[in-house]
Design a protein around this motif. Structure first.
Motif, PDB file in Angstrom:
ATOM      1  N   LYS A  18       0.894  -1.160   0.000  1.00 38.34           N
ATOM      2  CA  LYS A  18       0.000   0.000   0.000  1.00 38.34           C
ATOM      3  C   LYS A  18       0.930   1.208   0.000  1.00 38.34           C
ATOM      4  CE  LYS A  18      -4.052  -0.019   1.693  1.00 38.34           C
ATOM      5  NZ  LYS A  18      -5.289   0.025   2.439  1.00 38.34           N
ATOM      6  N   LEU A  19       1.367   1.570  -1.197  1.00 36.09           N
ATOM      7  CA  LEU A  19       2.348   2.636  -1.363  1.00 36.09           C
ATOM      8  C   LEU A  19       1.625   3.929  -1.709  1.00 36.09           C
ATOM      9  CD1 LEU A  19       4.911   0.567  -3.446  1.00 36.09           C
ATOM     10  CD2 LEU A  19       4.900   0.970  -0.983  1.00 36.09           C
ATOM     11  N   THR A  20       1.506   4.787  -0.726  1.00 35.73           N
ATOM     12  CA  THR A  20       0.768   6.030  -0.879  1.00 35.73           C
ATOM     13  C   THR A  20       1.748   7.202  -0.924  1.00 35.73           C
ATOM     14  OG1 THR A  20      -1.045   5.042   0.357  1.00 35.73           O
ATOM     15  CG2 THR A  20      -1.112   7.429   0.056  1.00 35.73           C
ATOM     16  N   TYR A  21       1.541   8.077  -1.886  1.00 34.65           N
ATOM     17  CA  TYR A  21       2.432   9.216  -2.094  1.00 34.65           C
ATOM     18  C   TYR A  21       1.645  10.519  -2.113  1.00 34.65           C
ATOM     19  CZ  TYR A  21       5.821   5.759  -3.661  1.00 34.65           C
ATOM     20  OH  TYR A  21       6.672   4.688  -3.727  1.00 34.65           O
ATOM     21  N   HIS A  22       2.262  11.544  -1.552  1.00 31.36           N
ATOM     22  CA  HIS A  22       1.781  12.915  -1.696  1.00 31.36           C
ATOM     23  C   HIS A  22       2.724  13.545  -2.711  1.00 31.36           C
ATOM     24  CE1 HIS A  22       0.991  17.085   0.338  1.00 31.36           C
ATOM     25  NE2 HIS A  22       0.632  17.056  -0.928  1.00 31.36           N
ATOM     26  N   VAL A  23       2.183  13.897  -3.860  1.00 33.48           N
ATOM     27  CA  VAL A  23       2.972  14.422  -4.966  1.00 33.48           C
ATOM     28  C   VAL A  23       2.594  15.883  -5.190  1.00 33.48           C
ATOM     29  CG1 VAL A  23       3.498  14.180  -7.422  1.00 33.48           C
ATOM     30  CG2 VAL A  23       3.039  12.139  -6.038  1.00 33.48           C
ATOM     31  N   VAL A  24       3.592  16.707  -5.411  1.00 34.77           N
ATOM     32  CA  VAL A  24       3.374  18.135  -5.632  1.00 34.77           C
ATOM     33  C   VAL A  24       4.196  18.569  -6.836  1.00 34.77           C
ATOM     34  CG1 VAL A  24       3.496  20.439  -4.606  1.00 34.77           C
ATOM     35  CG2 VAL A  24       3.223  18.447  -3.125  1.00 34.77           C
ATOM     36  N   ASP A  52      -4.854   3.840 -15.147  1.00 37.57           N
ATOM     37  CA  ASP A  52      -4.260   3.097 -16.263  1.00 37.57           C
ATOM     38  C   ASP A  52      -2.921   2.481 -15.876  1.00 37.57           C
ATOM     39  OD1 ASP A  52      -6.382   3.658 -17.933  1.00 37.57           O
ATOM     40  OD2 ASP A  52      -5.322   5.233 -19.055  1.00 37.57           O
ATOM     41  N   ARG A  53      -2.266   3.049 -14.893  1.00 41.82           N
ATOM     42  CA  ARG A  53      -0.980   2.533 -14.428  1.00 41.82           C
ATOM     43  C   ARG A  53      -1.137   1.747 -13.134  1.00 41.82           C
ATOM     44  NH1 ARG A  53      -1.326   5.766 -18.042  1.00 41.82           N
ATOM     45  NH2 ARG A  53       0.309   6.217 -19.525  1.00 41.82           N
ATOM     46  N   LYS A  54      -2.333   1.216 -12.936  1.00 43.71           N
ATOM     47  CA  LYS A  54      -2.652   0.319 -11.811  1.00 43.71           C
ATOM     48  C   LYS A  54      -2.563   0.990 -10.440  1.00 43.71           C
ATOM     49  CE  LYS A  54      -2.970  -2.976 -14.831  1.00 43.71           C
ATOM     50  NZ  LYS A  54      -3.904  -2.562 -15.849  1.00 43.71           N
ATOM     51  N   GLY A  55      -2.837   2.297 -10.409  1.00 38.81           N
ATOM     52  CA  GLY A  55      -2.843   3.027  -9.159  1.00 38.81           C
ATOM     53  C   GLY A  55      -4.227   3.562  -8.857  1.00 38.81           C
ATOM     54  N   CYS A  56      -4.313   4.396  -7.842  1.00 37.52           N
ATOM     55  CA  CYS A  56      -5.595   4.961  -7.420  1.00 37.52           C
ATOM     56  C   CYS A  56      -5.375   6.378  -6.900  1.00 37.52           C
ATOM     57  CB  CYS A  56      -6.169   4.082  -6.312  1.00 37.52           C
ATOM     58  SG  CYS A  56      -7.650   4.740  -5.535  1.00 37.52           S
ATOM     59  N   PRO A  75       3.580  -0.881  -7.162  1.00 41.26           N
ATOM     60  CA  PRO A  75       5.024  -1.120  -6.999  1.00 41.26           C
ATOM     61  C   PRO A  75       5.681  -1.591  -8.294  1.00 41.26           C
ATOM     62  CG  PRO A  75       3.781  -2.934  -6.060  1.00 41.26           C
ATOM     63  CD  PRO A  75       2.781  -1.887  -6.469  1.00 41.26           C
ATOM     64  N   ALA A  76       4.883  -1.925  -9.295  1.00 44.10           N
ATOM     65  CA  ALA A  76       5.426  -2.415 -10.567  1.00 44.10           C
ATOM     66  C   ALA A  76       5.963  -1.287 -11.449  1.00 44.10           C
ATOM     67  CB  ALA A  76       4.351  -3.197 -11.327  1.00 44.10           C
ATOM     68  N   MET A  77       5.658  -0.041 -11.091  1.00 44.30           N
ATOM     69  CA  MET A  77       6.115   1.094 -11.904  1.00 44.30           C
ATOM     70  C   MET A  77       6.897   2.063 -11.030  1.00 44.30           C
ATOM     71  SD  MET A  77       3.051   2.042 -14.495  1.00 44.30           S
ATOM     72  CE  MET A  77       4.209   2.916 -15.528  1.00 44.30           C
ATOM     73  N   ASP A  81       8.331   7.336 -13.528  1.00 43.31           N
ATOM     74  CA  ASP A  81       7.652   6.994 -14.786  1.00 43.31           C
ATOM     75  C   ASP A  81       6.180   7.394 -14.741  1.00 43.31           C
ATOM     76  OD1 ASP A  81      10.016   5.958 -15.797  1.00 43.31           O
ATOM     77  OD2 ASP A  81       9.470   3.875 -15.371  1.00 43.31           O
ATOM     78  N   VAL A  82       5.528   7.138 -13.624  1.00 46.07           N
ATOM     79  CA  VAL A  82       4.112   7.499 -13.490  1.00 46.07           C
ATOM     80  C   VAL A  82       3.958   9.019 -13.566  1.00 46.07           C
ATOM     81  CG1 VAL A  82       2.084   7.456 -11.962  1.00 46.07           C
ATOM     82  CG2 VAL A  82       3.547   5.429 -12.149  1.00 46.07           C
ATOM     83  N   LEU A  83       4.822   9.746 -12.892  1.00 44.68           N
ATOM     84  CA  LEU A  83       4.717  11.209 -12.906  1.00 44.68           C
ATOM     85  C   LEU A  83       5.054  11.785 -14.272  1.00 44.68           C
ATOM     86  CD1 LEU A  83       5.991  12.005  -9.348  1.00 44.68           C
ATOM     87  CD2 LEU A  83       3.677  12.096 -10.230  1.00 44.68           C
ATOM     88  N   ARG A  84       5.993  11.193 -14.961  1.00 49.93           N
ATOM     89  CA  ARG A  84       6.283  11.621 -16.340  1.00 49.93           C
ATOM     90  C   ARG A  84       5.031  11.455 -17.199  1.00 49.93           C
ATOM     91  NH1 ARG A  84       9.418   7.387 -18.578  1.00 49.93           N
ATOM     92  NH2 ARG A  84       7.345   6.545 -18.885  1.00 49.93           N
TER      93      ARG A  84
END
Length: 166
Positions: A18-24, A52-56, A75-77, A81-84
């Motif tokens: 359960k990898l949760t990120y706060h992205v800014v 689409d990248r298996k996240g939420c 965790p597979a990406m 890469d997701v942020l790009r």
């Protein structure tokens, strides 16, 4: 090498994350180009990229010059890469939808901070209250506070593109 029953059990066990990120991240040169007229639709579009990248996407918010995302990522990406993909895809989408009379761009970098499960709701509340929060604090001030809070070393000359804080 001989496998024991214990080794076989470990091999068959599932992987749980359960990898949760706060992205800014901000708009290029922090131009106030995210208009309220398309802000919520932008967040929905970003949520679709994350799915689409298996996240939420848990929560999105921001003001005219930056966004905050609280997201569970696969965790597979790689996070980069997701942020790009989020930044490239949403920039292209904004252009195709012709929300702006000029090309839209995000800043080059981003901040991504892990969030403990126990703090997920507090971070979501923080993101929901961005408009109120930024009545008294700029994006630059907020961003530097995040970096300091997470003990991330930075140089002002390299923090925001196109500026020299010499």
């Amino acid at each position: 090498m001989r496998w024991s029953l214990r080794d076989q059990n470990l091999k068959l066990m599932g992987t749980f994350t359960k990898l949760t990120y706060h992205v800014v991240f901000g708009t290029r040169f922090r131009r106030p180009t995210i208009d309220p007229s398309f802000q919520e639709t932008l967040y929905e579009y970003i949520g679709g990229i994350i799915r689409d990248r298996k996240g939420c996407l848990i929560q999105a918010g921001g003001v005219a010059d930056h966004v905050h995302l609280l997201a569970r990522l696969s965790p597979a990406m790689a996070v980069s890469d997701v942020l790009r993909d989020i930044k490239a895809g949403s920039s292209k989408w904004i252009g195709e939808m012709e929300f702006l009379p000029h090309q839209f761009e995000w800043q080059t970098g981003y901040g991504a901070f892990t969030v403990s499960y126990s703090l997920t709701e507090a971070v979501a509340d923080y993101i929901r209250n961005q408009k109120e929060h930024h009545r008294v604090k700029s994006f630059q001030e907020e961003y530097m506070e995040f970096l300091k809070r997470h003990n991330i070393n930075f140089e002002m000359a390299h923090l925001f593109e196109g500026e020299n804080h010499g």
